[in-house]
Design a protein around this motif. Structure first.
Motif, PDB file in Angstrom:
ATOM      1  N   ALA A 152       0.833  -1.207   0.000  1.00  0.00           N
ATOM      2  CA  ALA A 152       0.000   0.000   0.000  1.00  0.00           C
ATOM      3  C   ALA A 152       0.864   1.252   0.000  1.00  0.00           C
ATOM      4  N   ALA A 153       1.879   1.269   0.844  1.00  0.00           N
ATOM      5  CA  ALA A 153       2.766   2.431   0.916  1.00  0.00           C
ATOM      6  C   ALA A 153       3.528   2.615  -0.393  1.00  0.00           C
ATOM      7  N   GLU A 154       4.028   1.526  -0.948  1.00  0.00           N
ATOM      8  CA  GLU A 154       4.804   1.579  -2.187  1.00  0.00           C
ATOM      9  C   GLU A 154       3.951   2.010  -3.378  1.00  0.00           C
ATOM     10  N   ALA A 155       2.732   1.481  -3.453  1.00  0.00           N
ATOM     11  CA  ALA A 155       1.862   1.746  -4.598  1.00  0.00           C
ATOM     12  C   ALA A 155       1.041   3.023  -4.439  1.00  0.00           C
ATOM     13  N   GLY A 156       1.024   3.573  -3.227  1.00  0.00           N
ATOM     14  CA  GLY A 156       0.281   4.800  -2.999  1.00  0.00           C
ATOM     15  C   GLY A 156      -1.221   4.597  -2.863  1.00  0.00           C
ATOM     16  N   HIS A 157      -1.621   3.392  -2.454  1.00  0.00           N
ATOM     17  CA  HIS A 157      -3.036   3.085  -2.239  1.00  0.00           C
ATOM     18  C   HIS A 157      -3.325   3.106  -0.739  1.00  0.00           C
ATOM     19  N   PRO A 158      -4.545   3.438  -0.338  1.00  0.00           N
ATOM     20  CA  PRO A 158      -4.905   3.299   1.079  1.00  0.00           C
ATOM     21  C   PRO A 158      -4.791   1.837   1.510  1.00  0.00           C
ATOM     22  N   ARG A 159      -4.250   1.608   2.689  1.00  0.00           N
ATOM     23  CA  ARG A 159      -4.035   0.248   3.166  1.00  0.00           C
ATOM     24  C   ARG A 159      -5.345  -0.541   3.209  1.00  0.00           C
ATOM     25  N   LEU A 160      -6.420   0.082   3.648  1.00  0.00           N
ATOM     26  CA  LEU A 160      -7.694  -0.616   3.728  1.00  0.00           C
ATOM     27  C   LEU A 160      -8.171  -1.065   2.345  1.00  0.00           C
ATOM     28  N   ASP A 161      -7.989  -0.222   1.327  1.00  0.00           N
ATOM     29  CA  ASP A 161      -8.368  -0.605  -0.039  1.00  0.00           C
ATOM     30  C   ASP A 161      -7.560  -1.802  -0.515  1.00  0.00           C
ATOM     31  N   VAL A 162      -6.281  -1.806  -0.187  1.00  0.00           N
ATOM     32  CA  VAL A 162      -5.415  -2.927  -0.579  1.00  0.00           C
ATOM     33  C   VAL A 162      -5.858  -4.201   0.136  1.00  0.00           C
ATOM     34  N   GLU A 163      -6.087  -4.109   1.436  1.00  0.00           N
ATOM     35  CA  GLU A 163      -6.489  -5.287   2.203  1.00  0.00           C
ATOM     36  C   GLU A 163      -7.807  -5.858   1.700  1.00  0.00           C
ATOM     37  N   MET A 164      -8.799  -5.008   1.506  1.00  0.00           N
ATOM     38  CA  MET A 164     -10.107  -5.481   1.055  1.00  0.00           C
ATOM     39  C   MET A 164     -10.041  -6.024  -0.379  1.00  0.00           C
ATOM     40  N   GLY A 165      -9.289  -5.361  -1.238  1.00  0.00           N
ATOM     41  CA  GLY A 165      -9.141  -5.834  -2.611  1.00  0.00           C
ATOM     42  C   GLY A 165      -8.428  -7.172  -2.682  1.00  0.00           C
ATOM     43  N   LEU A 166      -7.427  -7.339  -1.844  1.00  0.00           N
ATOM     44  CA  LEU A 166      -6.680  -8.598  -1.810  1.00  0.00           C
ATOM     45  C   LEU A 166      -7.578  -9.731  -1.316  1.00  0.00           C
ATOM     46  N   LYS A 167      -8.336  -9.478  -0.264  1.00  0.00           N
ATOM     47  CA  LYS A 167      -9.264 -10.500   0.236  1.00  0.00           C
ATOM     48  C   LYS A 167     -10.271 -10.877  -0.847  1.00  0.00           C
ATOM     49  N   ARG A 168     -10.795  -9.881  -1.541  1.00  0.00           N
ATOM     50  CA  ARG A 168     -11.775 -10.146  -2.600  1.00  0.00           C
ATOM     51  C   ARG A 168     -11.135 -10.985  -3.716  1.00  0.00           C
ATOM     52  N   ALA A 169      -9.914 -10.636  -4.100  1.00  0.00           N
ATOM     53  CA  ALA A 169      -9.229 -11.350  -5.180  1.00  0.00           C
ATOM     54  C   ALA A 169      -8.951 -12.805  -4.819  1.00  0.00           C
ATOM     55  N   VAL A 170      -8.622 -13.059  -3.554  1.00  0.00           N
ATOM     56  CA  VAL A 170      -8.271 -14.411  -3.122  1.00  0.00           C
ATOM     57  C   VAL A 170      -9.504 -15.232  -2.760  1.00  0.00           C
ATOM     58  N   ARG A 171     -10.433 -14.618  -2.065  1.00  0.00           N
ATOM     59  CA  ARG A 171     -11.588 -15.370  -1.558  1.00  0.00           C
ATOM     60  C   ARG A 171     -12.742 -15.471  -2.547  1.00  0.00           C
ATOM     61  N   HIS A 172     -12.830 -14.510  -3.455  1.00  0.00           N
ATOM     62  CA  HIS A 172     -13.941 -14.484  -4.414  1.00  0.00           C
ATOM     63  C   HIS A 172     -13.425 -14.172  -5.808  1.00  0.00           C
ATOM     64  N   PRO A 173     -12.543 -15.008  -6.346  1.00  0.00           N
ATOM     65  CA  PRO A 173     -11.973 -14.718  -7.665  1.00  0.00           C
ATOM     66  C   PRO A 173     -13.057 -14.723  -8.748  1.00  0.00           C
ATOM     67  N   VAL A 174     -12.878 -13.848  -9.698  1.00  0.00           N
ATOM     68  CA  VAL A 174     -13.799 -13.786 -10.826  1.00  0.00           C
ATOM     69  C   VAL A 174     -13.464 -14.910 -11.778  1.00  0.00           C
ATOM     70  N   ALA A 175     -14.461 -15.671 -12.165  1.00  0.00           N
ATOM     71  CA  ALA A 175     -14.237 -16.790 -13.090  1.00  0.00           C
ATOM     72  C   ALA A 175     -13.803 -16.240 -14.444  1.00  0.00           C
TER      73      ALA A 175
END
Length: 68
Positions: free
Chosen positions: A42-65
């Motif tokens: 998050a710090a390196e990419a300049g994204h809010p940490r919460l956005d990164v955490e939630m996006g990562l969880k979504r990508a891993v737990r609910h991947p788009v087919a």
């Protein structure tokens, strides 16, 4: 929320964490590694940490087919 391009190592770490959560074997070391990886990315990419955490969880737990 914009789509975030996560590095492969962070995705792999999150997948390991999710598997441990599902098995009831999540360790402090794994949880801490994911937390630190999210914060660093998050710090390196300049994204809010919460956005990164939630996006990562979504990508891993609910991947788009993949489209056929």
């Amino acid at each position: 929320m914009a789509s975030i391009d996560f590095p492969d190592d962070l995705i792999a770490l999150a997948r390991t964490s999710w598997a441990e959560i599902q098995a009831g074997t999540l360790t402090v070391a794994t949880a801490q590694a994911v937390h630190e990886g999210v914060a660093a990315f998050a710090a390196e990419a300049g994204h809010p940490r919460l956005d990164v955490e939630m996006g990562l969880k979504r990508a891993v737990r609910h991947p788009v087919a993949e489209a056929a």
